[in-house]
Design an enzyme around this catalytic site. Sequence first.
Site, short mmCIF file in Angstrom:
data_model
loop_
_atom_site.label_atom_id
_atom_site.label_comp_id
_atom_site.label_asym_id
_atom_site.label_seq_id
_atom_site.Cartn_x
_atom_site.Cartn_y
_atom_site.Cartn_z
N GLY A 157 -16.54 4.69 0.98
CA GLY A 157 -15.74 5.79 0.41
C GLY A 157 -16.15 6.09 -1.01
N CYS B 266 -3.35 -0.88 -8.21
CA CYS B 266 -3.43 -2.35 -8.15
C CYS B 266 -4.82 -2.96 -8.25
CB CYS B 266 -2.75 -2.84 -6.87
SG CYS B 266 -1.02 -2.41 -6.83
#
Length: 452
Positions: free
Chosen positions: A255, A262
């Site tokens: 991706g 986080c």
Amino acid sequence: MNVSIIGGTGYVGLITGLGLAIHGNNVICMDTDLRKIETLNNGELPIYEEGLAELLKEATDRNKIVFTNCLKTAVNKSELIMLAVGTPEGKNGETDLSHLVQALKLVANQIDSYRTIVIKSTAPVGTCEMARTIIKDHLKNRFTPFDVVSNPEFLREGNAVRDFLKPERIVIGVDVYASEVIMKELYQSFDVPIVLTDTRSSEMVKYACNAYLATRISFINEISEISEKVNADVHAILEGMKLDKRIGELYLNPGPGFGGPCLTKDLKSLISFAGKANAELPLLKAVLERNEVQISNIIDYVISELQDVRGKKIAVLGLSFKAGTNDTRNSPAVHLLEKLLEKLLDTKILIHVYDPVVKSIEEPLNSRVVFPKNIEDTLRNADCLIVMTEWPKFKELDLEKIYHLMRTPLIVDTRNIFPYRKVYSLGFRYKGIGIASKRFETIQSTLEKSIV
Ligand code: UDX
């Protein structure tokens, strides 16, 4: 059990509070954010998460949940006090513990009999020991007994309710036996493996998990870059990898790089506090670097393909950091927009953005992009389509319709949601992640042969 969650309207605190409530505990969610308290007392939610509205309704109907901004009430009515306050990124990647320290002092000032204090917030190794000292120094009555416990969370945005109600394991860090008994009682009804450790190891489990997950993502993004350069196909490579049980197929999707509140924050925090312990972490530093390279490679490709961008239109699908959430914190799509507008400052480039749940972003970006009301308007007359998240409604788009809507048929598919052979056979120029452009020449020549 009577449980209070300090920081109880935040992402982790609210889901934890509601989850514990429907497990039969009497839960008080305390927060200083009055607006969120009122929203929740009106039966509405301050955040979007699948299944959360049903949790709120069930917990409210069963009178198992209270929302308040009164810390005294929260501390006096519960024997277990869980701290789920924010621990954001501070300077040099360190974790900013100021909210946690403040909450610990206030709680210490309130307790007048035994309490189990649970650190749910993600915090560096040693935080429970620090918490013990802070409480001891700020006790109203210095003989009041208490214990501090580590209980990290593993919630994924978009999946958080399921992750809380059906965890694969519960990690508990204790340093004395008394709190072990209480914590086992708290989680007994979940009927999942409980991993009992000391507090330092428990704090480290959270960082180790997120560092490993980030490493998997940077790893497959790096394999994708190699795949593009050696005329391979990352989908085929993954088919050949995933059946090895040691590797598996989950969490290996190429991706635009990992985003969200986080993974990056926790990696930087780990590198920071490990550095203070004289551990240098070359691998984990490289995981962060790879992540930066991923988004800059995509931007460089878009700019090189558009060449003279003056008066051109870019369509971006997806603004949140991943599908299934409206959270744009540390979103690769937002980083893409920031960098594109920075590089194309004087070209008056038009960028249209569509996201199923995010309809605006913070300034100055918000006034630099257009938010059409639907996908069709977003794509109309576009010279480049950049897919940034993998929402199902993007995957289901009619490619032939897109081809006729766009002015220039160029797709940059950072989530590989489209079947590249079909895209190419329709006449698009297409860039996926991990798919060599040379593969298209093969398709092109096959197409030409079939036409001859
Ligand atoms: C993560 C951890 O998964 C969770 O256990 C922890 O408690 C909090 O951080 P979250 O950030 O909510 O959860 O989402 P996650 O699904 O892990 O995705 C993080 C980022 O990695 C997203 O930008 C996502 O698009 C990206 N990602 C994820 C990939 O690029 N490839 C993948 O295969 C998985």
